[in-house]
Design an enzyme around this catalytic site. Sequence first.
Site, PDB file in Angstrom:
ATOM      1  N   SER A  78      -7.733  -4.251  -2.371  1.00 13.99           N
ATOM      2  CA  SER A  78      -6.694  -3.260  -2.613  1.00 13.99           C
ATOM      3  C   SER A  78      -5.451  -3.927  -3.179  1.00 13.99           C
ATOM      4  CB  SER A  78      -6.357  -2.538  -1.309  1.00 13.99           C
ATOM      5  OG  SER A  78      -5.131  -1.838  -1.411  1.00 13.99           O
ATOM      6  N   LYS A  79      -4.690  -3.180  -3.971  1.00 17.05           N
ATOM      7  CA  LYS A  79      -3.432  -3.727  -4.496  1.00 17.05           C
ATOM      8  C   LYS A  79      -2.450  -4.022  -3.375  1.00 17.05           C
ATOM      9  CE  LYS A  79      -0.904  -0.994  -6.957  1.00 17.05           C
ATOM     10  NZ  LYS A  79      -0.491  -0.023  -7.987  1.00 17.05           N
TER      11      LYS A  79
END
Length: 503
Positions: A272-273
């Site tokens: 995930s960012k």
Amino acid sequence: MVNAPSPKLSAPLDQGVPPRVRFCPSPTGNPHVGLVRTALFNWAFARHHQGTLVFRIEDTDAARDSEESYEQLLDSMRWLGLDWDEGPEVGGPHAPYRQSQRTDLYKDVAAKLLDGGYAYPCYCTTEELDTRRDAARAAGRPSGYDGHCRELSDERKAAYEAEGRTSIVRFRMPDEAITFTDLVRGEITVQPENVPDYGIVRANGAPLYTLVNPVDDALMEITHVLRGEDLLSSTPRQIALYRALIELGVAKEIPAFGHLPYVMGEGNKKLSKRDPQASLNLYRERGFLPEGLLNYLSLLGWSIAEDRDIFTRDELVAAFDIADVNANPARFDLKKCEHINAEHLRAMDVKAFTEACGPWLKAPFAPWAPEAFDAEQFAEIAPHAQTRVTVLSDITANVDFLFLDEPVEDEASWNKAMKEGSDALLVTARAELLAAEWNAEALKAAVLAAGEQHGLKLGKAQAPVRVAVTGRTVGLPLFESLEILGREKTIARIDAALAKLAA
């Protein structure tokens, strides 16, 4: 809408038509490594085939987009060395390259889709949609949009509007399966019940991503769309929209699609960012080389050869083939990323390495006073440091003993090295060092002689000397370090260590 025969796909690469690809991030938050991997594969694909890379900014979400993120995107691309042929700061025949500046184009296309019967107004409320979706799920049917407003009469539309209802615009999907050949995954067929009619314009008239992305690709004549696997489910919708755009004269052809594998993080989860190790800024701040980072990211789904992990950017471009991209998820391995970066550091010209270390040799990274830094001493130590550091920020701790008045206090290192009898060894080593010529070979012989007098091999004998002089049990080659530090400082630090042991 009449279902026309499938229009032609983009001309295959073997016909010699230079491809046009695009990288189109949204300016929300900090750039992350998954985004960089997508940019890299598009860049390598374009450069390999002497094609065009279009850099486009998808900034239609005013609530999330920011000018700061926009500037970070441009700065990151420049730092990585991923140049673009059309886009911000470069211009091009399809300007502007920010979606926020292309709204009139989208409104015009939406109007054409409505007039041509390819799209229709949908007056369903959120509550009505939720109720019908729940009923569909309970009955075991697909829960997508059920086409309620597909064939509304003009009278019914007028009645809804008289009630004060607003409408979105939905694209009318064809009642047939859609088949396409993914450049990474092969042939994919999606049945119509799995791709319901979808929204392309909000009730306030703002165009949605589902419209603006394909329209921009069409108007910018993109031939190949290389993007993340998370967007695979939207591809049948875009292909159907492309067919409509071709019939309307907006598009010339349907691009070829290739969906890149997920980048996985810890616990078999998509990276995930929001994951700390996903932020590109982290790697810049730690002192990764763009070449090292790009080398590693290219291995997330692709390889240059079975037994080869280290290669240059030019070698990547020469070898890159989208057909060689693996569809399976790729795991991000920070240790391997660091190892590859270290190899690129070692391959640098010493002068280039010395210059690259510059930011980490001054505030806020350096713990020493600016006037204490000696460029000549650093130039002497740099070749030895180059073989030890993993990232450029490692250089600070490796050379701080040269520029600090006293070595860094490391209690764990002190306790590990200063065993019973260390004081006697240091006294002997001090005498041997004082009598020695001041070069690495002679200094090594001096410490070896001191160790022999106490029944110790070189490894055991040099540990107390290293900690006394540098503060740590590990570091750069000891005797080269002593040579560069100088006789006076070396003896003074041994004296300080003896005083500490006596106390």
